[in-house]
Scaffold this motif. Sequence first.
Motif, PDB file in Angstrom:
ATOM      1  N   GLY A  31       0.787  -1.220   0.000  1.00 21.62           N
ATOM      2  CA  GLY A  31       0.000   0.000   0.000  1.00 21.62           C
ATOM      3  C   GLY A  31       0.822   1.273   0.000  1.00 21.62           C
ATOM      4  O   GLY A  31       0.278   2.369   0.175  1.00 21.62           O
ATOM      5  N   GLN A  32       2.123   1.164  -0.236  1.00 26.38           N
ATOM      6  CA  GLN A  32       2.974   2.353  -0.286  1.00 26.38           C
ATOM      7  C   GLN A  32       2.765   3.123  -1.588  1.00 26.38           C
ATOM      8  O   GLN A  32       3.025   4.327  -1.650  1.00 26.38           O
ATOM      9  N   ILE A  33       2.333   2.436  -2.621  1.00 29.26           N
ATOM     10  CA  ILE A  33       2.002   3.043  -3.903  1.00 29.26           C
ATOM     11  C   ILE A  33       0.685   2.442  -4.386  1.00 29.26           C
ATOM     12  O   ILE A  33       0.261   1.389  -3.892  1.00 29.26           O
ATOM     13  N   ASP A  34       0.043   3.118  -5.340  1.00 28.36           N
ATOM     14  CA  ASP A  34      -1.238   2.633  -5.852  1.00 28.36           C
ATOM     15  C   ASP A  34      -1.095   1.838  -7.143  1.00 28.36           C
ATOM     16  O   ASP A  34      -1.880   0.927  -7.406  1.00 28.36           O
ATOM     17  N   VAL A  35      -0.124   2.216  -7.966  1.00 27.90           N
ATOM     18  CA  VAL A  35       0.118   1.525  -9.239  1.00 27.90           C
ATOM     19  C   VAL A  35       1.611   1.556  -9.544  1.00 27.90           C
ATOM     20  O   VAL A  35       2.357   2.364  -9.001  1.00 27.90           O
ATOM     21  N   ILE A  36       2.026   0.663 -10.437  1.00 25.71           N
ATOM     22  CA  ILE A  36       3.386   0.667 -10.960  1.00 25.71           C
ATOM     23  C   ILE A  36       3.305   1.042 -12.432  1.00 25.71           C
ATOM     24  O   ILE A  36       2.616   0.382 -13.212  1.00 25.71           O
ATOM     25  N   ILE A  37       4.000   2.117 -12.808  1.00 25.97           N
ATOM     26  CA  ILE A  37       4.122   2.491 -14.221  1.00 25.97           C
ATOM     27  C   ILE A  37       5.613   2.630 -14.471  1.00 25.97           C
ATOM     28  O   ILE A  37       6.196   3.696 -14.293  1.00 25.97           O
ATOM     29  N   ALA A  38       6.241   1.530 -14.853  1.00 23.92           N
ATOM     30  CA  ALA A  38       7.703   1.478 -14.830  1.00 23.92           C
ATOM     31  C   ALA A  38       8.280   0.629 -15.961  1.00 23.92           C
ATOM     32  O   ALA A  38       9.287  -0.052 -15.773  1.00 23.92           O
ATOM     33  N   GLY A  39       7.628   0.635 -17.113  1.00 22.86           N
ATOM     34  CA  GLY A  39       8.124  -0.191 -18.203  1.00 22.86           C
ATOM     35  C   GLY A  39       8.073  -1.670 -17.870  1.00 22.86           C
ATOM     36  O   GLY A  39       8.889  -2.457 -18.354  1.00 22.86           O
ATOM     37  N   MET A  40       7.103  -2.070 -17.072  1.00 19.88           N
ATOM     38  CA  MET A  40       7.011  -3.454 -16.592  1.00 19.88           C
ATOM     39  C   MET A  40       6.215  -4.322 -17.561  1.00 19.88           C
ATOM     40  O   MET A  40       5.138  -3.941 -18.020  1.00 19.88           O
ATOM     41  N   SER A  41       6.742  -5.505 -17.865  1.00 19.73           N
ATOM     42  CA  SER A  41       6.052  -6.457 -18.736  1.00 19.73           C
ATOM     43  C   SER A  41       5.056  -7.279 -17.924  1.00 19.73           C
ATOM     44  O   SER A  41       5.368  -7.717 -16.810  1.00 19.73           O
ATOM     45  N   PRO A  42       3.880  -7.533 -18.454  1.00 22.16           N
ATOM     46  CA  PRO A  42       2.852  -8.296 -17.740  1.00 22.16           C
ATOM     47  C   PRO A  42       3.079  -9.803 -17.850  1.00 22.16           C
ATOM     48  O   PRO A  42       2.329 -10.513 -18.523  1.00 22.16           O
ATOM     49  N   THR A  43       4.118 -10.309 -17.206  1.00 20.74           N
ATOM     50  CA  THR A  43       4.457 -11.715 -17.321  1.00 20.74           C
ATOM     51  C   THR A  43       3.477 -12.589 -16.532  1.00 20.74           C
ATOM     52  O   THR A  43       2.800 -12.117 -15.611  1.00 20.74           O
ATOM     53  N   SER A  44       3.443 -13.859 -16.880  1.00 18.17           N
ATOM     54  CA  SER A  44       2.555 -14.806 -16.197  1.00 18.17           C
ATOM     55  C   SER A  44       2.877 -14.887 -14.715  1.00 18.17           C
ATOM     56  O   SER A  44       1.973 -14.984 -13.870  1.00 18.17           O
ATOM     57  N   GLU A  45       4.158 -14.851 -14.391  1.00 22.65           N
ATOM     58  CA  GLU A  45       4.564 -14.930 -12.985  1.00 22.65           C
ATOM     59  C   GLU A  45       4.055 -13.719 -12.202  1.00 22.65           C
ATOM     60  O   GLU A  45       3.516 -13.863 -11.095  1.00 22.65           O
ATOM     61  N   ARG A  46       4.194 -12.536 -12.762  1.00 20.26           N
ATOM     62  CA  ARG A  46       3.731 -11.332 -12.070  1.00 20.26           C
ATOM     63  C   ARG A  46       2.217 -11.307 -11.948  1.00 20.26           C
ATOM     64  O   ARG A  46       1.666 -10.802 -10.967  1.00 20.26           O
ATOM     65  N   LYS A  47       1.528 -11.874 -12.940  1.00 19.79           N
ATOM     66  CA  LYS A  47       0.061 -11.886 -12.921  1.00 19.79           C
ATOM     67  C   LYS A  47      -0.491 -12.733 -11.783  1.00 19.79           C
ATOM     68  O   LYS A  47      -1.678 -12.634 -11.452  1.00 19.79           O
ATOM     69  N   GLN A  48       0.336 -13.558 -11.174  1.00 16.89           N
ATOM     70  CA  GLN A  48      -0.119 -14.345 -10.043  1.00 16.89           C
ATOM     71  C   GLN A  48      -0.369 -13.466  -8.820  1.00 16.89           C
ATOM     72  O   GLN A  48      -1.170 -13.804  -7.947  1.00 16.89           O
ATOM     73  N   THR A  49       0.319 -12.327  -8.745  1.00 21.14           N
ATOM     74  CA  THR A  49       0.207 -11.477  -7.562  1.00 21.14           C
ATOM     75  C   THR A  49      -0.413 -10.110  -7.841  1.00 21.14           C
ATOM     76  O   THR A  49      -0.934  -9.477  -6.927  1.00 21.14           O
ATOM     77  N   VAL A  50      -0.352  -9.639  -9.100  1.00 22.19           N
ATOM     78  CA  VAL A  50      -0.921  -8.321  -9.423  1.00 22.19           C
ATOM     79  C   VAL A  50      -1.721  -8.400 -10.720  1.00 22.19           C
ATOM     80  O   VAL A  50      -1.559  -9.337 -11.496  1.00 22.19           O
ATOM     81  N   ASN A  51      -2.566  -7.422 -10.929  1.00 20.21           N
ATOM     82  CA  ASN A  51      -3.282  -7.286 -12.197  1.00 20.21           C
ATOM     83  C   ASN A  51      -2.542  -6.308 -13.099  1.00 20.21           C
ATOM     84  O   ASN A  51      -1.774  -5.460 -12.623  1.00 20.21           O
ATOM     85  N   PHE A  52      -2.800  -6.413 -14.401  1.00 24.54           N
ATOM     86  CA  PHE A  52      -2.181  -5.504 -15.351  1.00 24.54           C
ATOM     87  C   PHE A  52      -3.247  -4.872 -16.241  1.00 24.54           C
ATOM     88  O   PHE A  52      -4.255  -5.503 -16.584  1.00 24.54           O
ATOM     89  N   SER A  53      -2.977  -3.631 -16.607  1.00 27.80           N
ATOM     90  CA  SER A  53      -3.836  -2.935 -17.563  1.00 27.80           C
ATOM     91  C   SER A  53      -3.566  -3.467 -18.962  1.00 27.80           C
ATOM     92  O   SER A  53      -2.708  -4.340 -19.163  1.00 27.80           O
TER      93      SER A  53
END
Length: 274
Positions: free
Chosen positions: A101-123
Motif C-alpha cells: 500500500g505504499q504506492i497505488d500503481v506501478i508504471i515502470a516499463g514493466m512487462s505483464p508476465t505470467s509470474e507477475r500476474k499471479q500477484t498483481v493485475n495488469f492494464s
Amino acid sequence: MKRMFLVLTLIFSLVLTACSNASYEVKEGNTLVVGLEAAYAPYNWTTQTANDYTVPLSGQPGAYVDGYDVVIASYIADELGLVLEIKAIEWDGLIPALQAGQIDVIIAGMSPTSERKQTVNFSTEYYRAQQVMVVRSNSTYADATQLSDFSGAKVVAQLGTLQDDLIEQITGALHQTPLDSYNALTNSVLSGVADAFIAELPVAMSIVQSNSNLSYVNFSGTNGFTLSEEDVTTAVALRKRDAALLDAINGVLESLSTETRDAWMLAALSRQSE
C-alpha cells in the motif's frame, strides 16, 4: 485502564487493517501514487531540472522524474481528475511496495508476465517494443545478425527481468550474474566484463545515444528471440482488489493511438539525450 488501552489498540489496529485492504476509490481530487525506478531511461529517469513533462519525486527535494512513463502517468491522472504523486523505488521493491500500500500503481516499463500476474493485475498495454542486444561498437558482436552469433559471448541482463530469462535462448552464451541497474549493465559491457546485455529497443537507443562506444543489434524475422505477447508489451500493474481503478485506467489507455504513443516515446528519447 490497561484493559481499556488494549481494547482501543486492538480497535485501532483493526481499522488500519481494514483501510489498508480497501480498494482504491477513483474519485476526483484523490491522490494516485505511482511507483517507478527513476533510472530506466527513456521510460523514466531522475533529473534536477524541471520542465513541462517532469514531476517532483516524492521525498526527494529538488529532484524530478521525466520519461515516457511519467507522461503516461500524468495523462492517466489528468484524465481521471487525480492528483499525481511519484515515488522512486528500486525494481525489486516495486511489487512489494504495491502490495504493502505504499504506492497505488506501478508504471515502470514493466512487462505483464505470467509470474507477475499471479500477484498483481495488469492494464492493457501502453507500449510495445522489441528486444535487442547492446554491445561495444568495436567488438565482433557489433556485426551480428542472429542469436547464434552470440555463442560463447558473456551476456548479462538486469536482475528479475524478462531480459535475464531471454539469455537462455542464446545457445552457447555464458550467462552472467544479473545486475541491479542499467548503469551497471552499461559499465559491465564498456569495461569488457560482459560482451553484451539485452534491453528493450527504446532503452537501448537511449543508452547508445549517451555512449558512443556502444551500439545495439536488432534482429530481423526469426533470427532473434522467441517472444510471447507479454514479452513485447508494457502495462500498468495494480493490486488485485483495485478493479475499479483498473477499468478506469484501461478506459484512458484506449483513447491513446499508436501514433501518439510512439510520438511520446520519441520525445522522451529526445529529452533524455539533451
